[in-house]
Design a protein around this motif. Structure first.
Motif, PDB file in Angstrom:
ATOM      1  N   LEU A 129       0.807  -1.219   0.000  1.00  0.00           N
ATOM      2  CA  LEU A 129       0.000   0.000   0.000  1.00  0.00           C
ATOM      3  C   LEU A 129       0.841   1.270   0.000  1.00  0.00           C
ATOM      4  CD1 LEU A 129      -2.922   0.969  -0.022  1.00  0.00           C
ATOM      5  CD2 LEU A 129      -2.821   1.061   2.493  1.00  0.00           C
ATOM      6  N   LEU A 130       1.783   1.394   0.927  1.00  0.00           N
ATOM      7  CA  LEU A 130       2.547   2.638   1.100  1.00  0.00           C
ATOM      8  C   LEU A 130       4.058   2.453   0.956  1.00  0.00           C
ATOM      9  CD1 LEU A 130       0.549   4.123   4.106  1.00  0.00           C
ATOM     10  CD2 LEU A 130       0.453   4.874   1.720  1.00  0.00           C
ATOM     11  N   GLY A 131       4.517   1.257   0.695  1.00  0.00           N
ATOM     12  CA  GLY A 131       5.931   1.031   0.427  1.00  0.00           C
ATOM     13  C   GLY A 131       6.829   1.107   1.652  1.00  0.00           C
ATOM     14  N   HIS A 132       8.126   1.224   1.388  1.00  0.00           N
ATOM     15  CA  HIS A 132       9.149   1.188   2.434  1.00  0.00           C
ATOM     16  C   HIS A 132       9.622   2.581   2.845  1.00  0.00           C
ATOM     17  CE1 HIS A 132       9.986  -3.237   2.195  1.00  0.00           C
ATOM     18  NE2 HIS A 132       9.422  -3.064   1.000  1.00  0.00           N
ATOM     19  N   GLY A 133       9.062   3.634   2.261  1.00  0.00           N
ATOM     20  CA  GLY A 133       9.541   4.981   2.524  1.00  0.00           C
ATOM     21  C   GLY A 133      10.427   5.469   1.389  1.00  0.00           C
ATOM     22  N   PHE A 134      10.368   6.748   1.073  1.00  0.00           N
ATOM     23  CA  PHE A 134      11.087   7.295  -0.079  1.00  0.00           C
ATOM     24  C   PHE A 134      12.596   7.053   0.035  1.00  0.00           C
ATOM     25  CE2 PHE A 134      13.046  11.063  -2.256  1.00  0.00           C
ATOM     26  CZ  PHE A 134      12.776  10.630  -3.539  1.00  0.00           C
ATOM     27  N   SER A 135      13.142   6.349  -0.963  1.00  0.00           N
ATOM     28  CA  SER A 135      14.587   6.056  -1.085  1.00  0.00           C
ATOM     29  C   SER A 135      15.125   5.175   0.032  1.00  0.00           C
ATOM     30  CB  SER A 135      15.412   7.351  -1.136  1.00  0.00           C
ATOM     31  OG  SER A 135      15.167   8.041  -2.338  1.00  0.00           O
ATOM     32  N   ALA A 136      14.249   4.624   0.857  1.00  0.00           N
ATOM     33  CA  ALA A 136      14.716   3.859   2.014  1.00  0.00           C
ATOM     34  C   ALA A 136      15.161   2.452   1.637  1.00  0.00           C
ATOM     35  CB  ALA A 136      13.616   3.783   3.071  1.00  0.00           C
ATOM     36  N   PHE A 137      14.450   1.805   0.725  1.00  0.00           N
ATOM     37  CA  PHE A 137      14.734   0.405   0.421  1.00  0.00           C
ATOM     38  C   PHE A 137      16.162   0.224  -0.089  1.00  0.00           C
ATOM     39  CE2 PHE A 137      14.857  -3.382  -2.242  1.00  0.00           C
ATOM     40  CZ  PHE A 137      14.268  -4.332  -1.422  1.00  0.00           C
ATOM     41  N   TRP A 138      16.596   1.123  -0.995  1.00  0.00           N
ATOM     42  CA  TRP A 138      17.923   0.974  -1.596  1.00  0.00           C
ATOM     43  C   TRP A 138      19.015   1.697  -0.822  1.00  0.00           C
ATOM     44  CZ3 TRP A 138      18.048  -2.840  -4.827  1.00  0.00           C
ATOM     45  CH2 TRP A 138      16.920  -3.149  -5.598  1.00  0.00           C
ATOM     46  N   SER A 139      18.707   2.184   0.378  1.00  0.00           N
ATOM     47  CA  SER A 139      19.761   2.793   1.190  1.00  0.00           C
ATOM     48  C   SER A 139      20.816   1.749   1.560  1.00  0.00           C
ATOM     49  CB  SER A 139      19.175   3.423   2.466  1.00  0.00           C
ATOM     50  OG  SER A 139      18.511   2.446   3.246  1.00  0.00           O
ATOM     51  N   ASP A 140      20.381   0.480   1.571  1.00  0.00           N
ATOM     52  CA  ASP A 140      21.313  -0.636   1.696  1.00  0.00           C
ATOM     53  C   ASP A 140      21.369  -1.326   0.333  1.00  0.00           C
ATOM     54  OD1 ASP A 140      22.840  -2.823   2.262  1.00  0.00           O
ATOM     55  OD2 ASP A 140      21.403  -3.779   3.612  1.00  0.00           O
ATOM     56  N   GLU A 141      22.396  -0.971  -0.468  1.00  0.00           N
ATOM     57  CA  GLU A 141      22.464  -1.454  -1.848  1.00  0.00           C
ATOM     58  C   GLU A 141      22.717  -2.962  -1.944  1.00  0.00           C
ATOM     59  OE1 GLU A 141      25.242   0.859  -4.040  1.00  0.00           O
ATOM     60  OE2 GLU A 141      24.098   2.713  -3.881  1.00  0.00           O
ATOM     61  N   THR A 142      23.117  -3.567  -0.849  1.00  0.00           N
ATOM     62  CA  THR A 142      23.389  -5.018  -0.878  1.00  0.00           C
ATOM     63  C   THR A 142      22.173  -5.833  -0.422  1.00  0.00           C
ATOM     64  OG1 THR A 142      24.238  -5.017   1.402  1.00  0.00           O
ATOM     65  CG2 THR A 142      25.819  -4.557  -0.368  1.00  0.00           C
ATOM     66  N   ARG A 143      21.027  -5.168  -0.354  1.00  0.00           N
ATOM     67  CA  ARG A 143      19.831  -5.794   0.216  1.00  0.00           C
ATOM     68  C   ARG A 143      19.431  -7.073  -0.518  1.00  0.00           C
ATOM     69  NH1 ARG A 143      15.114  -2.113   2.794  1.00  0.00           N
ATOM     70  NH2 ARG A 143      13.839  -3.753   3.678  1.00  0.00           N
ATOM     71  N   LEU A 178       6.742   4.206  -2.289  1.00  0.00           N
ATOM     72  CA  LEU A 178       5.469   4.790  -1.860  1.00  0.00           C
ATOM     73  C   LEU A 178       4.274   3.881  -2.112  1.00  0.00           C
ATOM     74  CD1 LEU A 178       6.118   8.400  -3.248  1.00  0.00           C
ATOM     75  CD2 LEU A 178       6.528   7.566  -0.918  1.00  0.00           C
ATOM     76  N   GLY A 179       4.526   2.644  -2.496  1.00  0.00           N
ATOM     77  CA  GLY A 179       3.460   1.669  -2.660  1.00  0.00           C
ATOM     78  C   GLY A 179       2.550   1.938  -3.852  1.00  0.00           C
ATOM     79  N   VAL A 180       1.451   1.206  -3.863  1.00  0.00           N
ATOM     80  CA  VAL A 180       0.468   1.341  -4.941  1.00  0.00           C
ATOM     81  C   VAL A 180      -0.114   2.758  -4.972  1.00  0.00           C
ATOM     82  CG1 VAL A 180      -1.754   0.501  -5.800  1.00  0.00           C
ATOM     83  CG2 VAL A 180      -0.101  -1.115  -4.846  1.00  0.00           C
TER      84      VAL A 180
END
Length: 407
Positions: free
Chosen positions: A286-300, A323-325
């Motif tokens: 619905l709302l995602g992980h937060g703006f630019s937060a998911f790739w803050s750890d590029e080795t995820r 930001l999700g759907v």
């Protein structure tokens, strides 16, 4: 002592153009990696901070009458959602910092939209892109190590003064769009247009980016289609030149295109990445992980892939991650309404402004199927996206003002 107002205005305009050159060059990723390499990341961060401080100063001192126009509403809603996403972000500090930078970048797009007409901006951009690409070509015979990709999969491929070969390809396709629009506006004759287009295509080929090649062919084809709807007298030699270039590119790089679409058949690993990204989106749809937060750890996702992905290589998926759907729907509805408005005006008015808007939106939509360039701070694509929305909004404002005056 008498103050020479004309001289002051002249130097003010000169300073403004110098500032534009610096900011847009940085937003195009020109010189960025070189400054970081020579002076360190601290110098680069200070330069970015200085540029954003200057942008905010411009907004608050030069254009007191700037307003958030109605046709950019969906962009401002998206930016507001970025700030609100701090509440559920995986990395609060990164989300807050990049939301502020995104807002500042959007303000500069707003500034450009109110300060310059489309043709003025495209004329400036075309010559700047030509200059930036030419600098890389001139450096290559003397210091080739500074303008080619470093060790790795793409080692030795020409990138010019940009961070990556893909940036070289992308910025030169934008140069082609500028040149073709200026030709339609009768600001360039057919011979000069062909020279500029040939130079930009040459730079795209030097980047050896199959994705850029595919986007280039699509943009040229879109221009040929749109030009048939124009009431302007179109120089048939230019159209024939473009068609010949498209045909030659398709034939000569047919194998590369097959590799891009097939690479066994994973789009250079992208389809595997997209599958993993879709799985992550399903966890917080619905709302995602937060703006630019998911790739803050590029080795995820590194443990599940054979290569390190800094983003989803798809702008739409990255919005869904951030930001999700909700974010994707806001963006899609906004761009559909924008394209619809631009198309209706282009069919009726046949102006170069709406030709550019349609070419740019087409370029944006296609580019974002392979890269993450829709919704990114410090990036020329988002800057021009806001600029384009402002131009559409200004047209609506003029129409509203005319109606009010007639009442």
């Amino acid at each position: 002592m008498r103050i020479d107002e004309k001289a002051i205005k002249k130097y003010d305009n000169l300073l403004e153009y110098l500032l534009l050159i610096i900011i847009i060059s940085f937003f195009s990723r020109a010189f960025v990696i070189h400054i970081s390499g020579f002076f360190g990341i601290w110098m680069l961060n200070n330069l970015w901070a200085s540029l954003h401080a200057t942008i905010l100063l411009l907004i608050f001192t030069k254009f007191k009458w700037i307003r958030l126009n109605q046709f950019a509403n969906h962009a401002w809603v998206l930016i507001a959602l970025c700030f609100i996403s701090v509440l559920w972000s995986d990395d609060v500090a990164v989300t807050l910092k990049r939301s502020i930078l995104l807002l500042s970048s959007s303000f500069f797009g707003l500034y450009l939209g109110y300060r310059y007409r489309v043709i003025e901006m495209l004329n400036f951009l075309m010559y700047l892109i030509f200059l930036l690409s030419l600098i890389g070509l001139l450096i290559y015979p003397i210091l080739p190590e500074y303008v080619v990709m470093p060790a790795g999969e793409h080692a030795g491929i020409f990138r010019g003064i940009f961070n990556h070969k893909n940036f070289l390809g992308r910025i030169n396709i934008l140069g082609i769009i500028c040149a073709l629009t200026l030709f339609d506006a009768r600001k360039l004759n057919s011979f000069n247009t062909m020279l500029f287009v040939a130079f930009f295509i040459f730079c795209v080929l030097l980047s050896k980016s199959a994705g850029s090649l595919l986007i280039l062919i699509a943009v040229l084809a879109l221009y040929v289609v749109l030009s048939r709807f124009s009431l302007r007298s179109i120089d048939r030699r230019l159209i024939q030149f473009i068609l010949i270039i498209v045909a030659l590119l398709v034939v000569y790089f047919f194998v590369d295109l097959l590799l891009l679409l097939g690479k066994s058949p994973t789009l250079t690993g992208r389809t595997v990445l997209w599958g993993l990204v879709l799985l992550e989106i399903s966890h917080r749809p619905l709302l995602g992980h937060g703006f630019s937060a998911f790739w803050s750890d590029e080795t995820r996702l590194l443990s599940q892939m054979s290569w390190d992905a800094p983003h989803a290589h798809n702008g739409y998926l990255d919005i869904a991650l951030d930001l999700g759907v909700v974010g994707v729907m806001i963006y899609v509805i906004g761009i559909v309404l924008s394209v619809r408005k631009a198309w209706m005006h282009f069919i009726i008015k046949k102006t170069s402004t709406y030709l550019f808007v349609l070419l740019f939106f087409g370029f944006t939509i296609i580019t974002n199927t392979l890269e993450n360039q829709i919704f990114k701070e410090n990036d020329i694509m988002w800057l021009l996206y806001i600029f384009t929305l402002v131009q559409l909004g200004k047209d609506s404002s003029k129409k509203t003002a005319t109606l009010n005056n007639n009442v």
